[in-house]
Design a protein around this motif. Structure first.
Motif, PDB file in Angstrom:
ATOM      1  N   THR A 110       0.829  -1.210   0.000  1.00 32.65           N
ATOM      2  CA  THR A 110       0.000   0.000   0.000  1.00 32.65           C
ATOM      3  C   THR A 110       0.862   1.258   0.000  1.00 32.65           C
ATOM      4  O   THR A 110       0.574   2.227  -0.715  1.00 32.65           O
ATOM      5  N   GLY A 111       1.955   1.234   0.756  1.00 36.02           N
ATOM      6  CA  GLY A 111       2.837   2.397   0.792  1.00 36.02           C
ATOM      7  C   GLY A 111       3.491   2.674  -0.544  1.00 36.02           C
ATOM      8  O   GLY A 111       3.604   3.832  -0.970  1.00 36.02           O
ATOM      9  N   GLU A 112       3.913   1.616  -1.250  1.00 37.67           N
ATOM     10  CA  GLU A 112       4.532   1.790  -2.571  1.00 37.67           C
ATOM     11  C   GLU A 112       3.519   2.319  -3.575  1.00 37.67           C
ATOM     12  O   GLU A 112       3.844   3.187  -4.413  1.00 37.67           O
ATOM     13  N   ALA A 113       2.285   1.815  -3.513  1.00 39.43           N
ATOM     14  CA  ALA A 113       1.252   2.289  -4.431  1.00 39.43           C
ATOM     15  C   ALA A 113       0.939   3.766  -4.189  1.00 39.43           C
ATOM     16  O   ALA A 113       0.789   4.554  -5.135  1.00 39.43           O
ATOM     17  N   LEU A 114       0.831   4.137  -2.914  1.00 40.70           N
ATOM     18  CA  LEU A 114       0.568   5.547  -2.596  1.00 40.70           C
ATOM     19  C   LEU A 114       1.725   6.438  -3.033  1.00 40.70           C
ATOM     20  O   LEU A 114       1.510   7.561  -3.522  1.00 40.70           O
ATOM     21  N   PHE A 115       2.948   5.946  -2.875  1.00 40.64           N
ATOM     22  CA  PHE A 115       4.102   6.731  -3.307  1.00 40.64           C
ATOM     23  C   PHE A 115       4.079   6.948  -4.825  1.00 40.64           C
ATOM     24  O   PHE A 115       4.360   8.050  -5.308  1.00 40.64           O
ATOM     25  N   ASP A 116       3.745   5.895  -5.584  1.00 42.74           N
ATOM     26  CA  ASP A 116       3.671   6.029  -7.040  1.00 42.74           C
ATOM     27  C   ASP A 116       2.609   7.042  -7.451  1.00 42.74           C
ATOM     28  O   ASP A 116       2.814   7.855  -8.358  1.00 42.74           O
ATOM     29  N   ILE A 117       1.457   6.991  -6.779  1.00 43.05           N
ATOM     30  CA  ILE A 117       0.390   7.940  -7.104  1.00 43.05           C
ATOM     31  C   ILE A 117       0.824   9.371  -6.793  1.00 43.05           C
ATOM     32  O   ILE A 117       0.648  10.283  -7.607  1.00 43.05           O
ATOM     33  N   ALA A 118       1.410   9.559  -5.605  1.00 44.13           N
ATOM     34  CA  ALA A 118       1.867  10.894  -5.220  1.00 44.13           C
ATOM     35  C   ALA A 118       2.971  11.382  -6.160  1.00 44.13           C
ATOM     36  O   ALA A 118       2.990  12.558  -6.563  1.00 44.13           O
ATOM     37  N   ASN A 119       3.865  10.486  -6.536  1.00 42.36           N
ATOM     38  CA  ASN A 119       4.962  10.850  -7.435  1.00 42.36           C
ATOM     39  C   ASN A 119       4.428  11.281  -8.794  1.00 42.36           C
ATOM     40  O   ASN A 119       4.876  12.281  -9.376  1.00 42.36           O
ATOM     41  N   ASN A 120       3.449  10.527  -9.325  1.00 46.42           N
ATOM     42  CA  ASN A 120       2.858  10.885 -10.617  1.00 46.42           C
ATOM     43  C   ASN A 120       2.129  12.220 -10.554  1.00 46.42           C
ATOM     44  O   ASN A 120       2.197  13.026 -11.502  1.00 46.42           O
ATOM     45  N   LEU A 121       1.421  12.454  -9.452  1.00 47.90           N
ATOM     46  CA  LEU A 121       0.712  13.726  -9.309  1.00 47.90           C
ATOM     47  C   LEU A 121       1.681  14.903  -9.260  1.00 47.90           C
ATOM     48  O   LEU A 121       1.447  15.946  -9.879  1.00 47.90           O
ATOM     49  N   VAL A 122       2.774  14.736  -8.528  1.00 49.38           N
ATOM     50  CA  VAL A 122       3.779  15.803  -8.446  1.00 49.38           C
ATOM     51  C   VAL A 122       4.386  16.073  -9.812  1.00 49.38           C
ATOM     52  O   VAL A 122       4.556  17.225 -10.223  1.00 49.38           O
ATOM     53  N   MET A 123       4.720  15.017 -10.560  1.00 48.67           N
ATOM     54  CA  MET A 123       5.309  15.195 -11.881  1.00 48.67           C
ATOM     55  C   MET A 123       4.326  15.848 -12.844  1.00 48.67           C
ATOM     56  O   MET A 123       4.715  16.677 -13.675  1.00 48.67           O
ATOM     57  N   LEU A 124       3.043  15.485 -12.734  1.00 48.91           N
ATOM     58  CA  LEU A 124       2.030  16.126 -13.572  1.00 48.91           C
ATOM     59  C   LEU A 124       1.922  17.619 -13.259  1.00 48.91           C
ATOM     60  O   LEU A 124       1.780  18.444 -14.169  1.00 48.91           O
ATOM     61  N   CYS A 125       1.991  17.951 -11.987  1.00 47.09           N
ATOM     62  CA  CYS A 125       1.954  19.368 -11.595  1.00 47.09           C
ATOM     63  C   CYS A 125       3.159  20.128 -12.142  1.00 47.09           C
ATOM     64  O   CYS A 125       3.029  21.256 -12.634  1.00 47.09           O
ATOM     65  N   ILE A 126       4.338  19.501 -12.060  1.00 47.69           N
ATOM     66  CA  ILE A 126       5.542  20.150 -12.575  1.00 47.69           C
ATOM     67  C   ILE A 126       5.438  20.346 -14.088  1.00 47.69           C
ATOM     68  O   ILE A 126       5.795  21.416 -14.620  1.00 47.69           O
ATOM     69  N   CYS A 127       4.954  19.327 -14.798  1.00 45.71           N
ATOM     70  CA  CYS A 127       4.775  19.450 -16.247  1.00 45.71           C
ATOM     71  C   CYS A 127       3.790  20.561 -16.593  1.00 45.71           C
ATOM     72  O   CYS A 127       4.008  21.345 -17.523  1.00 45.71           O
ATOM     73  N   PHE A 128       2.704  20.631 -15.830  1.00 44.23           N
ATOM     74  CA  PHE A 128       1.707  21.677 -16.093  1.00 44.23           C
ATOM     75  C   PHE A 128       2.291  23.063 -15.853  1.00 44.23           C
ATOM     76  O   PHE A 128       2.114  23.978 -16.681  1.00 44.23           O
ATOM     77  N   ILE A 129       3.004  23.232 -14.725  1.00 42.97           N
ATOM     78  CA  ILE A 129       3.604  24.530 -14.411  1.00 42.97           C
ATOM     79  C   ILE A 129       4.627  24.933 -15.466  1.00 42.97           C
ATOM     80  O   ILE A 129       4.777  26.112 -15.802  1.00 42.97           O
ATOM     81  N   THR A 130       5.321  23.944 -16.044  1.00 40.42           N
ATOM     82  CA  THR A 130       6.338  24.216 -17.047  1.00 40.42           C
ATOM     83  C   THR A 130       5.742  24.545 -18.406  1.00 40.42           C
ATOM     84  O   THR A 130       6.186  25.472 -19.087  1.00 40.42           O
ATOM     85  N   LEU A 131       4.712  23.787 -18.801  1.00 38.09           N
ATOM     86  CA  LEU A 131       4.194  23.884 -20.166  1.00 38.09           C
ATOM     87  C   LEU A 131       3.073  24.908 -20.333  1.00 38.09           C
ATOM     88  O   LEU A 131       2.913  25.465 -21.424  1.00 38.09           O
ATOM     89  N   TYR A 132       2.309  25.172 -19.275  1.00 29.99           N
ATOM     90  CA  TYR A 132       1.158  26.057 -19.450  1.00 29.99           C
ATOM     91  C   TYR A 132       1.533  27.474 -19.880  1.00 29.99           C
ATOM     92  O   TYR A 132       0.847  28.054 -20.731  1.00 29.99           O
ATOM     93  N   PRO A 133       2.588  28.093 -19.337  1.00 30.34           N
ATOM     94  CA  PRO A 133       2.945  29.432 -19.833  1.00 30.34           C
ATOM     95  C   PRO A 133       3.219  29.464 -21.331  1.00 30.34           C
ATOM     96  O   PRO A 133       2.870  30.439 -22.013  1.00 30.34           O
TER      97      PRO A 133
END
Length: 296
Positions: free
Chosen positions: A9-32
């Motif tokens: 469960t901890g590994e699955a939650l880490f993967d989800i959190a990691n993907n969400l963080v990377m998606l946020c970084i991609c959005f912050i980078t690409l949206y401008p």
């Protein structure tokens, strides 16, 4: 037999959190970038009302018509293309030539040259001595000011040298048996097998040449020699877009464009060419960087 290990469960939650963080970084980078693009394709007067976030509300190409109709932009684009192509060719060849010499065993003073080159990675003469040197070399208001001062880079030399040291010595020995000299070996043996690192350095220097605006500001007074990035700098930082609007008075495009829409369209025009080139060199870029970081 291979067994599939189920994630905890901890590994699955880490993967989800990691993907969400990377998606946020991609959005912050690409949206401008996306925001600039959609507003560049939107009617200038309509864009002033705001509220455009995802798609152009009133699609138009008038902003780009105004950019290409403005005086000097095509000349600036030609200067940028010329200095990028010529600069990459000269930089890659000269840096590779020096790196090949320093990578060979038995070069007299080789360690001293590398030591002196390493010092330049941390210290330089500064802007004023560099300006005075280029002035004394008669490079002010000269197209060669884009080429000669940056025809060599010790950082790129290190990448080249690391790659050349991994080339089997048997290739050179076989060429020498066939009567080849150092120049023939370098041109006909070394360079053809060095395409990954050549593409890497070409991408490095090509992006630098395309994006460089500082040399045009410091060393160039002739508007016919300014690159597109210097032109863009003057549009954005010095309100040259207002002058462009004055120059376009009486034309049909002035009814739908504003100084802000011209700035955004100019940014798109100056950025997209190098963005389109990058995907074709990316695989060489990654391979060349891996060579310079793992081997040696």
């Amino acid at each position: 037999m291979f067994s599939l290990k189920r994630k905890t469960t901890g590994e699955a939650l880490f993967d989800i959190a990691n993907n969400l963080v990377m998606l946020c970084i991609c959005f912050i980078t690409l949206y401008p970038i996306w925001y600039v693009l959609i507003n560049a394709f939107n009617d200038g007067n309509d864009a002033m009302l705001g509220g455009i976030y995802w798609w152009p509300r009133m699609f138009t190409l008038k902003n780009f018509d105004a950019v290409f109709a403005s005086p000097g932009i095509m000349t600036a684009m030609g200067i940028t293309v010329a200095k990028t192509v010529l600069g990459v060719l000269v930089h890659v060849f000269f840096t590779a030539m020096v790196a090949y010499a320093l990578s060979r065993k038995g070069l007299i003073g080789g360690k001293l040259y590398i030591l002196l080159g390493t010092i330049t990675l941390f210290f330089n003469g500064g802007l004023i001595p560099t300006f005075l040197l280029n002035r004394d070399l008669h490079l002010l208001d000269n197209f060669l000011v884009y080429i000669i001062p940056v025809m060599f880079s010790f950082f790129d030399l290190i990448i080249f040298m690391t790659f050349f040291r991994e080339i089997p010595e048997g290739l050179e020995e076989a060429a020498r048996i066939d009567g080849a000299n150092d120049w023939s070996i370098f041109l006909r043996v070394v360079l053809p097998v060095s395409m990954p690192v050549i593409a890497t350095i070409a991408l490095f220097h090509g992006v630098y040449q395309w994006n460089d605006y500082f040399a045009g500001i410091i060393y160039i007074n002739n508007p016919d020699l300014q690159p597109i990035q210097t032109y863009l700098f003057r549009v954005v930082a010095q309100s040259s877009s207002n002058q462009m609007m004055v120059a376009l008075q009486g034309s049909s495009v002035t009814k739908t464009v504003t100084s802000q829409s011209i700035k955004l369209a100019t940014m798109v025009v100056t950025t997209l060419p190098i963005v389109f080139v990058y995907p074709f060199l990316q695989r060489y870029f990654v391979k060349g960087m891996m060579i310079g970081s793992i081997k040696g």
